[in-house]
Write an enzyme that holds these catalytic residues in place. Structure first.
Site, short mmCIF file in Angstrom:
data_model
loop_
_atom_site.label_atom_id
_atom_site.label_comp_id
_atom_site.label_asym_id
_atom_site.label_seq_id
_atom_site.Cartn_x
_atom_site.Cartn_y
_atom_site.Cartn_z
CB THR A 11 -0.92 -0.01 1.24
OG1 THR A 11 -1.64 -1.25 1.24
CG2 THR A 11 -1.89 1.14 1.22
CB VAL A 12 3.25 2.73 2.46
CG1 VAL A 12 4.04 4.03 2.56
CG2 VAL A 12 2.21 2.68 3.59
N GLY A 129 1.22 9.35 10.10
CA GLY A 129 1.02 9.22 8.65
C GLY A 129 1.44 10.48 7.90
CB ILE A 131 0.25 14.69 10.78
CG1 ILE A 131 -1.18 14.18 10.69
CG2 ILE A 131 0.31 16.00 11.53
CD1 ILE A 131 -1.78 13.85 12.05
N GLY A 182 -13.41 -2.42 6.69
CA GLY A 182 -12.00 -2.27 6.34
C GLY A 182 -11.29 -1.17 7.12
CD GLU A 185 -4.38 -3.91 9.55
OE1 GLU A 185 -4.43 -4.97 8.89
OE2 GLU A 185 -3.81 -2.89 9.17
CE LYS A 200 1.39 5.13 14.31
NZ LYS A 200 -0.06 5.04 14.01
N GLY A 297 -3.22 5.68 5.73
CA GLY A 297 -3.72 5.70 4.36
C GLY A 297 -2.58 5.79 3.37
N1 HSE Z 1 -2.90 1.15 12.16
C1 HSE Z 1 -2.55 2.53 12.22
C2 HSE Z 1 -3.75 3.35 12.65
C3 HSE Z 1 -2.12 3.08 10.88
O1 HSE Z 1 -4.86 2.81 12.77
O2 HSE Z 1 -3.60 4.53 12.90
C4 HSE Z 1 -0.70 3.31 10.64
O3 HSE Z 1 0.14 3.61 11.66
#
Ligand code: HSE
Length: 404
Positions: A11-12, A129, A131, A182, A185, A200, A297
């Protein structure tokens, strides 16, 4: 010409190729160079894909090619991403990554290798992501003594909590619906138990302190015990429940934790709903600043990876300074932290709760006959826990309030 390789065409990774191609003119202008994707590493073939000719299966083709100077690592996971990243940096190739697990686990070592080989290890996409948050911490807030970072760093859990709040639904049913759509996960553990947010905040805490904050040492609690009933009380008190990842500089050391918290509308994170992420940073001169946007995303995350590619292109042969060394930061025991708590108890246990928590404020909710809810006075977490546990099955749940 600057040649780029992408490791992992998921995806990324495919987003990175798309951003570089779609925004070619802008990206090249801002890089002051022509960027060209030379290789895409993946185990799979992609017949019919416009870039199928660039797909290779052996990382050594990339590592041994002296023309490749920037690598985007969008594979995820620690192995084999760690080996590939280390090998690339040792050869003086810069690496831009979205891989929070790898950054949280081996960040300081990889940064040191990059410094020793005059290249860069950049990880804007690993937190929040799309930001911009790593770059502001590294480049923009350099006149500040950073005092605290508090964020909603996981979109999946924020989506679930927002749905529970709006629809009055329970956790399990909301998770199931989120999985069907979706938004969560199939194996949601890393998100719902707070592990993703923990990695994070470990990265952000390390940048805040300049020392390594190991994610293994961060107290982490997810959202699976938050109930629809908790939201009834939160709403009656004019509050919301959010999964907060927090890091605070204290005189005793760094306080870092991930936990659901009841927060009031005065908190800027109160209005962050759905899949959005936000990070509040407090500096001693600036005060609070907030960074908000899409925390996950394909294209938002890829955009952050490509912003790092541009930075690498602008700094060929030079390492961009990043204050994150290998010395471990001293973490504060959360048992010593003072805060109030929301306590939900069986209706016939009201007198016991009031005796255990003098001065607790009862939250009035019409029509509640099964349970009662209170906000305790601020107290040390370990004192609260001892009293709460002593109440045994009289209590039904507890949620932290914002820190005093
Ligand atoms: N699984 C993470 C979230 C996405 O739901 O924010 C990417 O770090």
């Amino acid at each position: 010409m600057i040649y780029v390789a992408v490791l992992g065409y998921g995806t990324v990774g495919s987003g990175v190729v798309e951003v570089i191609e779609k925004n070619k003119d802008m990206v090249n202008k801002k890089s002051a160079a022509q960027l060209e994707i030379k290789y895409i590493l993946d185990l799979r073939d992609f017949p019919g894909d416009p870039y199928e000719q660039k797909v290779v299966h052996d990382v050594n083709i990339i590592l041994e090619d002296p023309e490749v100077s920037i690598i985007c690592e969008t594979m995820g996971g620690v192995k084999p991403a760690y080996d590939f990243t280390k090998a690339a940096l040792l050869k003086g190739k810069s690496v831009c990554t979205s891989n929070k697990e790898l950054v949280a686990t081996h960040g300081p070592e990889l940064l040191q290798i990059a410094r020793e080989h005059s290249c860069n290890y950049l990880f804007e996409a690993s937190v929040g992501g799309g930001i911009p948050i790593i770059r502001p911490l590294n480049y923009s807030l350099t006149a500040e003594k950073l005092e605290a970072i508090t964020g909603i760093l996981n979109g999946t859990t924020n989506y679930i909590l927002t749905k529970m709040e709006k629809e009055g639904a329970d956790f399990a049913a909301t998770l199931k619906k989120a999985q069907e759509k979706g938004y969560a996960e199939r194996n949601p553990e890393a998100d719902i138990e707070g592990y993703d947010a923990c990695r994070k905040i470990a990265i952000l805490s390390s940048l805040m302190t300049g020392r390594n904050v190991s994610y293994e040492n961060i107290y982490t609690e997810g959202i699976s015990r938050v109930t629809a009933d908790d939201f009834v009380y939160a709403k009656a008190a004019g509050k919301s429940i959010k999964l907060l990842a927090m890091s605070k500089d204290t005189t005793e050391g760094t306080l870092a934790m991930v936990s659901p918290c009841m927060i009031s509308p005065e908190n800027p994170l109160y209005m962050v709903s759905g899949v959005f992420n936000a990070v509040c940073v407090r500096g001693n001169m600036l005060g609070d600043s907030m960074y908000y946007g899409r925390g996950a995303g394909k294209l938002p995350t890829a955009s952050a990876v490509v912003s790092d590619v541009v930075d690498c292109a602008r700094h060929q042969g030079k390492t961009i300074m990043c204050f994150w060394n290998r010395e471990e930061a001293k973490l504060v025991d959360i048992g010593d932290v003072e805060r109030g708590f929301f306590v939900r108890a069986k209706a016939d246990a009201a007198a016991d709760v009031e005796a255990a928590f003098p001065g607790a404020e009862r939250i009035q909710v019409e029509g509640r006959i099964q349970d009662c809810g209170y906000f305790t006075q601020p107290m040390k977490e370990k004192e609260f826990s001892a009293k709460y546990e002593a109440l045994g099955d009289k209590v039904l749940g507890r949620i932290r309030l914002e820190m005093v």
